[in-house]
Structures are given as structure tokens and as C-alpha cells.
Write a protein that holds these residues in place. Structure first.
Motif, PDB file in Angstrom:
ATOM      1  N   ALA A 129       9.012  12.800  -6.958  1.00 25.72           N
ATOM      2  CA  ALA A 129       7.628  13.195  -7.174  1.00 25.72           C
ATOM      3  C   ALA A 129       7.463  14.688  -6.966  1.00 25.72           C
ATOM      4  N   ALA A 130       6.449  15.245  -7.622  1.00 27.51           N
ATOM      5  CA  ALA A 130       6.110  16.647  -7.474  1.00 27.51           C
ATOM      6  C   ALA A 130       4.659  16.856  -7.868  1.00 27.51           C
ATOM      7  N   PRO A 131       3.983  17.836  -7.271  1.00 32.48           N
ATOM      8  CA  PRO A 131       2.631  18.155  -7.726  1.00 32.48           C
ATOM      9  C   PRO A 131       2.648  18.547  -9.195  1.00 32.48           C
ATOM     10  N   GLN A 132       1.630  18.144  -9.932  1.00 29.35           N
ATOM     11  CA  GLN A 132       1.572  18.440 -11.356  1.00 29.35           C
ATOM     12  C   GLN A 132       0.751  19.699 -11.581  1.00 29.35           C
ATOM     13  N   TYR A 133       1.418  20.732 -12.069  1.00 28.85           N
ATOM     14  CA  TYR A 133       0.752  21.984 -12.431  1.00 28.85           C
ATOM     15  C   TYR A 133       0.573  22.123 -13.940  1.00 28.85           C
ATOM     16  N   GLY A 134       1.336  21.378 -14.684  1.00 28.87           N
ATOM     17  CA  GLY A 134       1.279  21.380 -16.139  1.00 28.87           C
ATOM     18  C   GLY A 134       1.966  20.145 -16.669  1.00 28.87           C
TER      19      GLY A 134
ATOM     20  N   GLN B 133       2.714  15.119   3.719  1.00 29.04           N
ATOM     21  CA  GLN B 133       4.056  14.798   3.306  1.00 29.04           C
ATOM     22  C   GLN B 133       4.045  13.508   2.493  1.00 29.04           C
ATOM     23  N   VAL B 134       4.954  13.437   1.536  1.00 28.91           N
ATOM     24  CA  VAL B 134       5.088  12.282   0.674  1.00 28.91           C
ATOM     25  C   VAL B 134       6.393  11.567   1.015  1.00 28.91           C
ATOM     26  N   GLN B 135       6.312  10.268   1.166  1.00 33.13           N
ATOM     27  CA  GLN B 135       7.491   9.445   1.386  1.00 33.13           C
ATOM     28  C   GLN B 135       7.621   8.446   0.246  1.00 33.13           C
ATOM     29  N   LEU B 136       8.838   8.269  -0.243  1.00 31.57           N
ATOM     30  CA  LEU B 136       9.116   7.397  -1.370  1.00 31.57           C
ATOM     31  C   LEU B 136      10.189   6.392  -0.972  1.00 31.57           C
ATOM     32  N   VAL B 137       9.944   5.126  -1.262  1.00 35.53           N
ATOM     33  CA  VAL B 137      10.880   4.071  -0.914  1.00 35.53           C
ATOM     34  C   VAL B 137      11.118   3.199  -2.141  1.00 35.53           C
ATOM     35  N   GLU B 138      12.380   3.125  -2.579  1.00 31.30           N
ATOM     36  CA  GLU B 138      12.740   2.342  -3.746  1.00 31.30           C
ATOM     37  C   GLU B 138      13.130   0.918  -3.356  1.00 31.30           C
ATOM     38  N   SER B 139      12.968   0.006  -4.296  1.00 35.77           N
ATOM     39  CA  SER B 139      13.417  -1.364  -4.128  1.00 35.77           C
ATOM     40  C   SER B 139      13.668  -1.967  -5.508  1.00 35.77           C
ATOM     41  N   GLY B 140      14.351  -3.098  -5.532  1.00 41.63           N
ATOM     42  CA  GLY B 140      14.548  -3.827  -6.774  1.00 41.63           C
ATOM     43  C   GLY B 140      15.884  -3.636  -7.455  1.00 41.63           C
ATOM     44  N   GLY B 141      16.771  -2.842  -6.884  1.00 38.54           N
ATOM     45  CA  GLY B 141      18.079  -2.651  -7.479  1.00 38.54           C
ATOM     46  C   GLY B 141      18.985  -3.845  -7.240  1.00 38.54           C
ATOM     47  N   GLY B 142      20.205  -3.720  -7.722  1.00 38.47           N
ATOM     48  CA  GLY B 142      21.173  -4.788  -7.548  1.00 38.47           C
ATOM     49  C   GLY B 142      22.185  -4.805  -8.664  1.00 38.47           C
TER      50      GLY B 142
ATOM     51  N   ALA C  32      -3.600   2.101  -7.761  1.00 38.00           N
ATOM     52  CA  ALA C  32      -4.236   1.399  -6.653  1.00 38.00           C
ATOM     53  C   ALA C  32      -3.234   1.030  -5.571  1.00 38.00           C
ATOM     54  N   GLU C  33      -1.995   0.728  -5.980  1.00 42.12           N
ATOM     55  CA  GLU C  33      -0.961   0.347  -5.028  1.00 42.12           C
ATOM     56  C   GLU C  33      -0.002   1.484  -4.706  1.00 42.12           C
ATOM     57  N   ASN C  34      -0.226   2.662  -5.290  1.00 43.20           N
ATOM     58  CA  ASN C  34       0.644   3.820  -5.075  1.00 43.20           C
ATOM     59  C   ASN C  34       2.106   3.475  -5.345  1.00 43.20           C
ATOM     60  N   THR C  35       2.337   2.790  -6.448  1.00 41.43           N
ATOM     61  CA  THR C  35       3.666   2.299  -6.758  1.00 41.43           C
ATOM     62  C   THR C  35       4.082   2.689  -8.174  1.00 41.43           C
ATOM     63  N   LEU C  36       5.304   3.162  -8.299  1.00 39.86           N
ATOM     64  CA  LEU C  36       5.921   3.507  -9.564  1.00 39.86           C
ATOM     65  C   LEU C  36       6.944   2.434  -9.918  1.00 39.86           C
ATOM     66  N   TYR C  37       7.046   2.103 -11.202  1.00 41.67           N
ATOM     67  CA  TYR C  37       7.967   1.073 -11.654  1.00 41.67           C
ATOM     68  C   TYR C  37       8.877   1.599 -12.758  1.00 41.67           C
ATOM     69  N   LEU C  38      10.046   0.992 -12.856  1.00 42.18           N
ATOM     70  CA  LEU C  38      10.920   1.201 -13.999  1.00 42.18           C
ATOM     71  C   LEU C  38      11.444  -0.160 -14.433  1.00 42.18           C
ATOM     72  N   GLN C  39      10.944  -0.646 -15.557  1.00 47.61           N
ATOM     73  CA  GLN C  39      11.430  -1.880 -16.140  1.00 47.61           C
ATOM     74  C   GLN C  39      12.636  -1.551 -17.002  1.00 47.61           C
ATOM     75  N   MET C  40      13.765  -2.166 -16.710  1.00 44.40           N
ATOM     76  CA  MET C  40      15.014  -1.892 -17.408  1.00 44.40           C
ATOM     77  C   MET C  40      15.475  -3.169 -18.104  1.00 44.40           C
TER      78      MET C  40
ATOM     79  N   CYS D 189       8.964   1.822  -6.650  1.00 48.06           N
ATOM     80  CA  CYS D 189       8.944   2.955  -5.739  1.00 48.06           C
ATOM     81  C   CYS D 189       7.555   3.037  -5.131  1.00 48.06           C
ATOM     82  N   ARG D 190       7.472   2.734  -3.854  1.00 51.82           N
ATOM     83  CA  ARG D 190       6.200   2.788  -3.162  1.00 51.82           C
ATOM     84  C   ARG D 190       6.054   4.143  -2.481  1.00 51.82           C
ATOM     85  N   ALA D 191       4.935   4.801  -2.742  1.00 49.95           N
ATOM     86  CA  ALA D 191       4.701   6.147  -2.248  1.00 49.95           C
ATOM     87  C   ALA D 191       3.620   6.169  -1.186  1.00 49.95           C
ATOM     88  N   SER D 192       3.814   7.007  -0.200  1.00 51.42           N
ATOM     89  CA  SER D 192       2.789   7.283   0.798  1.00 51.42           C
ATOM     90  C   SER D 192       2.308   8.712   0.633  1.00 51.42           C
ATOM     91  N   GLY D 193       1.126   9.001   1.144  1.00 50.90           N
ATOM     92  CA  GLY D 193       0.549  10.320   0.996  1.00 50.90           C
ATOM     93  C   GLY D 193      -0.610  10.310   0.016  1.00 50.90           C
TER      94      GLY D 193
END
Length: 124
Positions: A97-102, A1-10, A74-82, A22-26
Motif C-alpha cells: 500500500a501507498a498514499p495515492q498522489y496520482g 501506521q499501516v499494517q497489512l496481513v495476508e491470508s489465503g495462500g497455499g 467497509a472491511e478494509n480488505t484487499l483481494y486477489l482472485q486467482m 489482505c486485511r489492512a489497519s490504519g
């Protein structure tokens, strides 16, 4: 299972910047499509930016030149710079997130793992 936790909003004034994380586990992070979606009240959830396992990026036209998606495997982290935020960017932002088939898509029904969402508010 994959868990995703966002931070940095405001809250920020128009023209300001925020960086979402977005820090991901799995074990699927490196082989997954990863994306940021947003949903404003009364509107459909839209794909803002996606990045695939090779680093290929796709953006919705309205944020091109202002937002940048990136990932740290390396840190299993996704970012969005706005940058240069506008009031119309105000929404709840979701990491997905989703498995990549294409080729990764910006369509929400292609994603099966979701974070809880984080609020971004841009005032004029």
C-alpha cells in the motif's frame, strides 16, 4: 501506521484457483494505492495487480483474464482472485500500500507499506 496481513495462500494444482486476502489497519485504506506483488526465487519482485481509490485496476500482462483484484472498503480488505493457475505463478505474494498522489503504479519502489508475504505454489 499501516499494517497489512495476508491470508489465503497455499498449494494447488495447475488449473485450480486461490483467493488471497489482505486485511489492512490504519486510516489510509480508502485513499491509498493497493497492490499485489510476487517474487519467485532468484527473480525480481514484480507488480501483479493494483487498484486505486476509485477502483481503477491495472494488471501485468501475464495474469490478464485469469486474476482479478478487488477491495472491500467497509472491511478494509484487499483481494486477489486467482483462476486458471499455472506453475509459473508460483511465488511469494505480497500485499502493498501507498498514499495515492496520482495514478497508481506497479513499481515496487512506489510502495512503502508491505505485508509479510504468503506462499502460493502451483504444481503441474
Amino acid at each position: 501506521q499501516v499494517q497489512l496481513v495476508e491470508s489465503g495462500g497455499g498449494s494447488v494444482q495447475a488449473g485450480g484457483s486461490l483467493r488471497l486476502s489482505c486485511r489492512a489497519s490504519g486510516n489510509t485504506f480508502s485513499s491509498s494505492c493497493m497492490g499485489w506483488f510476487r517474487q519467485a526465487p532468484g527473480k525480481e519482485r514484480e507488480g501483479v495487480a493494483v487498484i486505486d481509490s476509485t477502483g481503477t485496476k491495472i494488471y501485468v500482462d501475464s495474469v490478464k483474464g485469469r486474476f482479478a483484484i478487488s477491495k472491500d472498503n467497509a472491511e478494509n480488505t484487499l483481494y486477489l482472485q486467482m483462476n486458471s493457475l499455472k506453475p509459473e505463478d508460483t511465488a511469494m505474494y505480497y500485499c502493498a500500500a501507498a498514499p495515492q498522489y496520482g495514478v497508481c503504479s506497479r513499481r515496487r519502489w512506489d510502495y512503502n507499506y508491505w505485508g509479510q508475504g504468503i506462499q502460493v505454489t502451483v504444481s503441474s
